[in-house]
Design an enzyme around this catalytic site. Structure first.
Site, mmCIF file in Angstrom:
data_model
loop_
_atom_site.group_PDB
_atom_site.id
_atom_site.type_symbol
_atom_site.label_atom_id
_atom_site.label_comp_id
_atom_site.label_asym_id
_atom_site.label_seq_id
_atom_site.Cartn_x
_atom_site.Cartn_y
_atom_site.Cartn_z
ATOM 1 C CB CYS A 18 -0.972 0.019 1.176
ATOM 2 S SG CYS A 18 -0.192 0.094 2.803
ATOM 3 N NE ARG B 87 -2.959 10.585 -9.497
ATOM 4 C CZ ARG B 87 -3.987 10.222 -8.733
ATOM 5 N NH1 ARG B 87 -4.428 8.974 -8.765
ATOM 6 N NH2 ARG B 87 -4.554 11.088 -7.945
ATOM 7 C CE1 TYR C 81 2.504 -5.284 -7.319
ATOM 8 C CE2 TYR C 81 0.180 -5.563 -7.766
ATOM 9 C CZ TYR C 81 1.205 -5.301 -6.879
ATOM 10 O OH TYR C 81 0.924 -5.057 -5.567
#
Length: 281
Positions: free
Chosen positions: A199, A206, A244
């Site tokens: 997290c 961003r 990812y």
């Protein structure tokens, strides 16, 4: 960037559970992570590996020259990481009775579970590392009083704030998750590792913090002799999949729909990356 570890939408409504259901899930929770399985009691749950970008959330730019991303075992920083996870994986109605006690309870549970995992006391896990991204408190003083108050810890020279966190798990499998297929062969199980509880503070999305902690996890995993790194992501979680995949992960497997229904959560996919030095990427 965004939260990387919740599998249910940000608008989930809180529900109450009777004591019998509470007891069953409390026992399950002790198996792995408070945040992974305890979530359905509160407004927004989290399991592991989701990106949920709050609508209309403005992100603030940061000076990354003061960013530190590293493994940590000190209790004050593990506590700050636990607080960030609760803050990231749940939404609470501020008008609810005892909401602060509720947050503290969740943080304490995750803190104890995190200490146990990092100390190597969790069966089935050979090694677990908590990797945190931190910034000086002075740089964040105008960003969020809430973030600074909840996720602060005493650094060597100044107070700092945990702004991103994840767990790197060298283990046979994560509870209630798909198992990776690579590498193959006798004795190969502990050559794979999984990311979980990923997290980033919502105010700092961003800013590339998710990429930073994932990149650090690859370096640490290589030092452990890991050849294959995995992460589970909710199938409809496009921000997480983008993160990812831009970090080099590719699709390996899909969770069966029946399993997701049985566990009462969105269906997941399993992403894989072979680490440099062990695979031709």
């Amino acid at each position: 960037m965004a939260v990387l570890t919740s599998s249910i939408s940000c608008s989930t409504t809180a529900t109450s559970l009777n004591s019998e259901r509470y007891g069953k899930f409390d026992n399950l929770c002790r198996r792995f992570s408070t945040l992974s399985l305890f979530s359905r009691f509160y407004l927004r749950p989290g399991t592991a590996l989701y990106v949920c970008t709050p609508p209309h959330q403005e992100s603030l730019s940061i000076d990354k020259s003061s960013l530190i991303v590293d493994e940590k075992t000190s209790e004050d920083q593990l506590w700050a990481a636990a607080c960030l996870r609760v803050r990231s994986f749940y939404e609470f109605d501020p008008n609810s009775y005892g909401v602060q006690d509720h947050k503290k309870y969740l943080a304490e549970r995750e803190f104890e579970a995190l200490k146990e995992r990092v100390a190597g006391k969790r069966t089935g896990f050979r090694r677990v590392s908590c990797i945190n991204a931190t910034l000086p408190l002075s740089q964040l003083s105008n960003v969020s009083d809430d973030l600074c108050a909840e996720c602060k810890f005493a650094g060597d020279r100044e107070d700092r704030v945990v702004v991103g966190t994840l767990d790197l798990n060298q283990c046979l499998r994560l509870p209630d998750e798909m198992t990776g297929k690579k590498p193959e062969g006798i004795g190969a199980d502990f050559a794979r590792a999984y990311l979980s509880n990923v997290c980033v503070a919502k105010e700092l999305h961003r800013n590339g913090l998710g990429y930073e902690i994932v990149a650090k996890s690859k370096i640490v995993a290589q030092g452990w002799g890991i050849s294959d790194l995995y992460v589970h992501v909710a199938v409809d979680n496009e921000p997480a999949k983008n993160l990812y995949m831009k970090s080099g992960f590719i699709h390996e497997n899909d969770e069966p729909a029946w399993q997701a229904r049985f566990l009462d959560r969105p269906r997941r996919i399993l992403l894989w990356i072979g680490l440099p030095g062990t695979h031709d990427l």
